[in-house]
Design a protein around this motif. Structure first.
Motif, PDB file in Angstrom:
ATOM      1  N   CYS A  73       2.373  -2.695   7.655  1.00 19.12           N
ATOM      2  CA  CYS A  73       2.880  -3.008   6.315  1.00 19.12           C
ATOM      3  C   CYS A  73       2.634  -4.473   5.991  1.00 19.12           C
ATOM      4  O   CYS A  73       3.070  -5.369   6.726  1.00 19.12           O
ATOM      5  CB  CYS A  73       4.371  -2.705   6.244  1.00 19.12           C
ATOM      6  N   HIS A  74       1.952  -4.719   4.881  1.00 21.38           N
ATOM      7  CA  HIS A  74       1.676  -6.088   4.445  1.00 21.38           C
ATOM      8  C   HIS A  74       2.912  -6.744   3.829  1.00 21.38           C
ATOM      9  O   HIS A  74       2.957  -7.973   3.713  1.00 21.38           O
ATOM     10  CB  HIS A  74       0.524  -6.113   3.433  1.00 21.38           C
ATOM     11  N   ASP A  75       3.909  -5.948   3.448  1.00 18.23           N
ATOM     12  CA  ASP A  75       5.115  -6.513   2.841  1.00 18.23           C
ATOM     13  C   ASP A  75       6.142  -6.965   3.876  1.00 18.23           C
ATOM     14  O   ASP A  75       6.639  -8.081   3.826  1.00 18.23           O
ATOM     15  CB  ASP A  75       5.752  -5.510   1.877  1.00 18.23           C
ATOM     16  N   CYS A  76       6.451  -6.099   4.856  1.00 19.35           N
ATOM     17  CA  CYS A  76       7.495  -6.455   5.821  1.00 19.35           C
ATOM     18  C   CYS A  76       6.954  -6.764   7.215  1.00 19.35           C
ATOM     19  O   CYS A  76       7.700  -7.221   8.080  1.00 19.35           O
ATOM     20  CB  CYS A  76       8.556  -5.359   5.897  1.00 19.35           C
ATOM     21  N   GLY A  77       5.664  -6.521   7.447  1.00 23.13           N
ATOM     22  CA  GLY A  77       5.064  -6.843   8.737  1.00 23.13           C
ATOM     23  C   GLY A  77       5.295  -5.827   9.833  1.00 23.13           C
ATOM     24  O   GLY A  77       4.884  -6.031  10.966  1.00 23.13           O
ATOM     25  N   ALA A  78       5.925  -4.729   9.506  1.00 26.48           N
ATOM     26  CA  ALA A  78       6.205  -3.704  10.514  1.00 26.48           C
ATOM     27  C   ALA A  78       4.986  -2.820  10.748  1.00 26.48           C
ATOM     28  O   ALA A  78       4.146  -2.650   9.857  1.00 26.48           O
ATOM     29  CB  ALA A  78       7.386  -2.846  10.072  1.00 26.48           C
ATOM     30  N   GLU A  79       4.916  -2.260  11.929  1.00 30.85           N
ATOM     31  CA  GLU A  79       3.943  -1.216  12.222  1.00 30.85           C
ATOM     32  C   GLU A  79       4.746   0.045  12.490  1.00 30.85           C
ATOM     33  O   GLU A  79       5.700   0.032  13.267  1.00 30.85           O
ATOM     34  CB  GLU A  79       3.085  -1.578  13.436  1.00 30.85           C
ATOM     35  N   GLN A  98      -1.915  -0.802   5.809  1.00 31.39           N
ATOM     36  CA  GLN A  98      -3.267  -0.708   6.351  1.00 31.39           C
ATOM     37  C   GLN A  98      -3.214   0.245   7.539  1.00 31.39           C
ATOM     38  O   GLN A  98      -2.340   0.111   8.408  1.00 31.39           O
ATOM     39  CB  GLN A  98      -3.739  -2.087   6.805  1.00 31.39           C
ATOM     40  N   VAL A  99      -4.134   1.186   7.589  1.00 26.35           N
ATOM     41  CA  VAL A  99      -4.173   2.148   8.689  1.00 26.35           C
ATOM     42  C   VAL A  99      -4.585   1.418   9.964  1.00 26.35           C
ATOM     43  O   VAL A  99      -5.589   0.712   9.991  1.00 26.35           O
ATOM     44  CB  VAL A  99      -5.150   3.300   8.373  1.00 26.35           C
ATOM     45  N   ARG A 100      -3.794   1.574  11.023  1.00 27.12           N
ATOM     46  CA  ARG A 100      -4.096   0.981  12.326  1.00 27.12           C
ATOM     47  C   ARG A 100      -4.671   2.022  13.293  1.00 27.12           C
ATOM     48  O   ARG A 100      -5.446   1.693  14.168  1.00 27.12           O
ATOM     49  CB  ARG A 100      -2.838   0.355  12.944  1.00 27.12           C
ATOM     50  N   SER A 101      -4.245   3.268  13.148  1.00 23.43           N
ATOM     51  CA  SER A 101      -4.812   4.351  13.953  1.00 23.43           C
ATOM     52  C   SER A 101      -4.614   5.655  13.210  1.00 23.43           C
ATOM     53  O   SER A 101      -3.788   5.758  12.308  1.00 23.43           O
ATOM     54  CB  SER A 101      -4.164   4.417  15.344  1.00 23.43           C
ATOM     55  N   GLY A 102      -5.401   6.642  13.628  1.00 23.84           N
ATOM     56  CA  GLY A 102      -5.298   7.952  12.998  1.00 23.84           C
ATOM     57  C   GLY A 102      -6.554   8.351  12.255  1.00 23.84           C
ATOM     58  O   GLY A 102      -6.651   9.461  11.753  1.00 23.84           O
ATOM     59  N   ASP A 103      -7.542   7.427  12.195  1.00 21.80           N
ATOM     60  CA  ASP A 103      -8.788   7.746  11.497  1.00 21.80           C
ATOM     61  C   ASP A 103      -9.988   7.739  12.445  1.00 21.80           C
ATOM     62  O   ASP A 103     -11.126   7.752  12.027  1.00 21.80           O
ATOM     63  CB  ASP A 103      -9.030   6.786  10.334  1.00 21.80           C
TER      64      ASP A 103
END
Length: 115
Positions: A73-79, A98-103
């Motif tokens: 998350c670009h707003d809160c910084g959480a993954e 932003q997608v970090r995994s799953g693609d």
């Protein structure tokens, strides 16, 4: 079925690695496959024996591990975890993610029989 062309590309990668290690056979391979990859696991499983026929990997077992969808998350910084149809942040519910995994389609493990 684009899964067959993906299997041929995967086989090329596997054969290159097998040759580098002087392998005579590929026993097992594990791939990580994400829900966002656009690849249907059952079709990949069906296409693999066709692509691998008459190769070092003809009898190889294909294990498919489905990777989780994770977003940053670009707003809160959480993954956090997400789903294919909801890529919002699991913490603040923002859609600025932003997608970090799953693609991915990733060759993760290869078991070879060496000369």
């Amino acid at each position: 079925m684009h899964e067959l062309s993906l299997c041929f590309a995967l086989l090329e990668q596997v054969e290159t690695l097998a040759a580098q290690h002087h392998a005579i056979r590929v026993e097992r391979m594990t791939i990580h496959l994400g829900p966002l990859s656009g690849i249907e696991p059952s079709l990949l499983t069906t296409a693999w024996p066709i692509a691998a026929a008459n190769s070092l990997a003809a009898t190889a077992v294909l294990d498919i591990i489905i990777s989780p969808v994770r977003v940053y998350c670009h707003d809160c910084g959480a993954e956090s975890d997400a789903t294919a149809n909801n890529l919002c942040c699991g913490v603040c519910h923002s859609y600025h993610t932003q997608v970090r995994s799953g693609d991915e389609l990733l060759l993760a493990h290869l078991e070879l029989t060496l000369e």
